[in-house]
Design a protein around this motif. Sequence first.
Motif, mmCIF file in Angstrom:
data_model
loop_
_atom_site.group_PDB
_atom_site.id
_atom_site.type_symbol
_atom_site.label_atom_id
_atom_site.label_comp_id
_atom_site.label_asym_id
_atom_site.label_seq_id
_atom_site.Cartn_x
_atom_site.Cartn_y
_atom_site.Cartn_z
ATOM 1 N N GLY A 688 0.759 -1.168 0.052
ATOM 2 C CA GLY A 688 0.031 -0.041 0.046
ATOM 3 C C GLY A 688 0.743 1.296 0.111
ATOM 4 O O GLY A 688 0.630 2.280 -0.766
ATOM 5 N N LEU A 690 3.870 1.389 -1.079
ATOM 6 C CA LEU A 690 4.341 1.491 -2.281
ATOM 7 C C LEU A 690 3.594 2.303 -3.211
ATOM 8 O O LEU A 690 4.030 3.123 -3.932
ATOM 9 N N GLY A 691 2.366 1.882 -3.167
ATOM 10 C CA GLY A 691 1.199 2.496 -4.126
ATOM 11 C C GLY A 691 1.273 3.705 -4.139
ATOM 12 O O GLY A 691 1.413 4.677 -5.103
ATOM 13 N N THR A 692 1.090 4.259 -2.750
ATOM 14 C CA THR A 692 1.055 5.948 -2.573
ATOM 15 C C THR A 692 2.482 6.550 -2.982
ATOM 16 O O THR A 692 2.421 7.407 -3.493
#
Lengths: 768, 127
Positions: A688, A690-692
């Motif tokens: 998560g 990483l995504g942000t």
Amino acid sequence: MEQALGAVALPLVAAFLMPVLYRWLRWRLGLAALAVAAATFILVILTPNMSLVIPWVSQLGIDLSIHVDGWSRLFALLIAGIGTLVVLYSIPYLGSREDLGKFYAYLLIFMGAMLGVVYAGNVMLLYVFWELTSISSFLLIGFWNTRDDAQYGALKAILITFGGGLAMLGGLAILGTVGGTFELSGLLANRTELLAQPLTTVALVLLLIGAFTKSAQFPFHIWLPDAMAAPTPVSAYLHSATMVKAGLFLIGRLWPIFHVHPLWVPVVATVGMVTMVVGSFLAIQKTDLKAVLALSTVSQLGLIMWLFGLATPEAAQAGTFHLLNHSTFKALLFMVVGIVDHQTGTREIPLLSGLRRAMPVSAALAMVGAASMAGVPLLNGFLSKEMFLTAVNNSSMGLAGAVVATGASLFTTLYCLMLGHKIWFGEPGETPDEPKEGSRTILVPPLILAVIIVAVGVFPALAESAVVGPAVAAVLQAPAELPHIALWHGFTPALLMTALALGGGLLAYTALPGVLAACRRVTPQRYHLNALYDFLWWKNQAVEKAAKWITNRQMTGYLRDYLVYTLGATALLFFGTMLVKGVRIPALNLSPVGPWEFLLAAIIAVGAVFTARARTRLAAIASISLVGMPLSVLFGLLRAPDLALTQVVVESVTVVLFLLVFPHLRQITLYPRRRSTNVNVLVALAVGALGTVVTLLANGARLFPPQVAEWFLRNSMELGGGNNVVNVILVDFRGFDTMGEITVLTVAGLAVYMLIRLRKQQAGGGKS
Amino acid sequence: MELLAALLIGLLLGVGTYLLLERNMIRIVLGTMLITYGTNLMLLTSGRLKTGRAPLLGGSDIQTAAEGGGGIVVDGISYVDPVPQALILTAIVIGLATTAFSFVLAYRTVQEYGTDDLLELRGVEHE
């Protein structure tokens, strides 16, 4: 250049035709193979010295380059010449019952690959052919693949030679990187700079491992005796005359670069010397004729290795000459032993005696070969043996070397007497089959070799000017004053050593049983290298077990474990790189948040959390829609009307799909987790985050060049005839991509259909 | 808006991954769906948000009210980047295909093996 390319390509191409031709030609296939081998031999003779580069993977410095010099010519002549004789020999030897298509295919693959090794001008190309010879050797050792000894021998050979090949690849890679080129000529030109680099020592050690495994040098010699499970023509060809000399070929190629290296003499000469002693010592203890020959090959290869290890031009000359001679007399001996095996049904020395009455021609041929190997004058082995003893005498090893050389030669004399005297004289023994002379065809190839042995022995100058001289010049790469090979050198220390070895051998032969018993007593029976190999690979399979254990630890067959490795590693790599490189999120260029957008985001977040908490199928449908539907509205607000429409449609279809499938599925049971939940949560958090972070990083850097978008916007109307730019991109500008997308959809649809249909059919025909 | 989107993407990917690591097959499929949503939103955000009109040429005056700045300027009008949108459109459709396929696969697996527990469905040990 055509000849060189043809010589490599002809057998390789013909190999693939062999199984096809076998259907029509049956036993006559051998004649077709003979024609190919003979044509290759002619091509080899016609091949001039040359260098040629055909571009291949030039970016990596790997080209199909050919380099033919005297050193390659010597080997090429042996490969094609002995290859032709072996094919001729194999026709009566194998008869028509064997799977000849397979046999000749493998044999010709070997011939082409081996010629490739000696003609290669790029070391990476050399490596490719080198491994191809190992593969064909594996296939040929295992030719009678239902036999245990064939399986054992084939596996052992390929494990050891591939292991060495891998080391060699590492060595070549280092050499190429340090030297700046993979071309042999380039490496030779840079040799002084090469030697100045410390990494070159590592390369040398790795390359030597490759050469030692291939040429069956101590302690890697253990594969060669077991390779004797191959049909005898193969033993004569690959495992005495040619393939096992590939290591020596490499040594000869490396000689000009490395012979001045401080490690060269201590390592190469010592390994060669030890191999020679161990090989001859073990050879006399064997009772199987082929085992004796195999270990004598080990010993003779050690002798040649020793000579190249001495690093003097004189020794290199002796090594080159002995290499040629060994190929002739050892191939001859293998062929004769094959005839004995064929005609009497056994290869056991104790069972064989007095065969000369029944098999006079074979006996005469065997005596020529054995005498040449022992170093009896007027035969070629005498000359090179003399040169060997002289070279050792004159070397830095001095007296100690001379004593060892004489001792090993004494053992050599002993096994030569077993091969050339013991089985032929005395009272005829009991053999499984009544011995009778071999057919004329089968006697021709060894006869030709015997003629060569005598001819070279009497007229050495011919061989010197034709092949040995140019070969030595190519190895030395520098002008050197070398004595001419002559029949008579006068009364030299070498002659005395030869006399000692021959006389001592004869003396020991008279007391053979006692000598053998004494030798067996000092040979370790339990703790030897074969036992180690068997522990690792065969009986105990220690390596296999270890590999299995490690594999089963990671390859659990459970999706979660694989995902944890992959996702965890990705996150670690990403954040690790950010930390190490000091990557910061750039200043954000944010657009305003409207109240609707905020509300939708909140709903989506709630929907996502609910999805994770859903315990019933209906709750899952409801909560996933709570993500999808608001997302489509959000797309609309974010100025993507097409996405909004598509998402709504897809969302509806998904819900329908859910409703169709869910009655057939179970309620969502929460199985207890096998490993700790903390790891799952940690990985989920990492992904998560990483995504942000990726989104924020991407916000600072433009992923899509604005020119592309601008081009689409400008030309959508004019070239695509549409106002909706996204649509025009999909159906016009990138129409083929959309076709791919439709294909995926179709394939998925077909798969779904098939899965359901499969079930119906099974239900109809009685479910298994 | 981008910050909000980034946080939402993080949430979707995180929850999706969490579900993906489960033993229950339905939850795994739900996880892949959440990840698909998150990824699509990420693609859109990477082209910057609300920087201009929707990529519809010759738009009416109503759209003008929703305009932003800093987008792709063509003939004096700022548009949002159409390229990510085209990519996402493809991704949505493919996502549907994979979701449908995974569901039927899950359905068939339950029918064949009588379980939707991945741990139970593991293959044999490696020989």
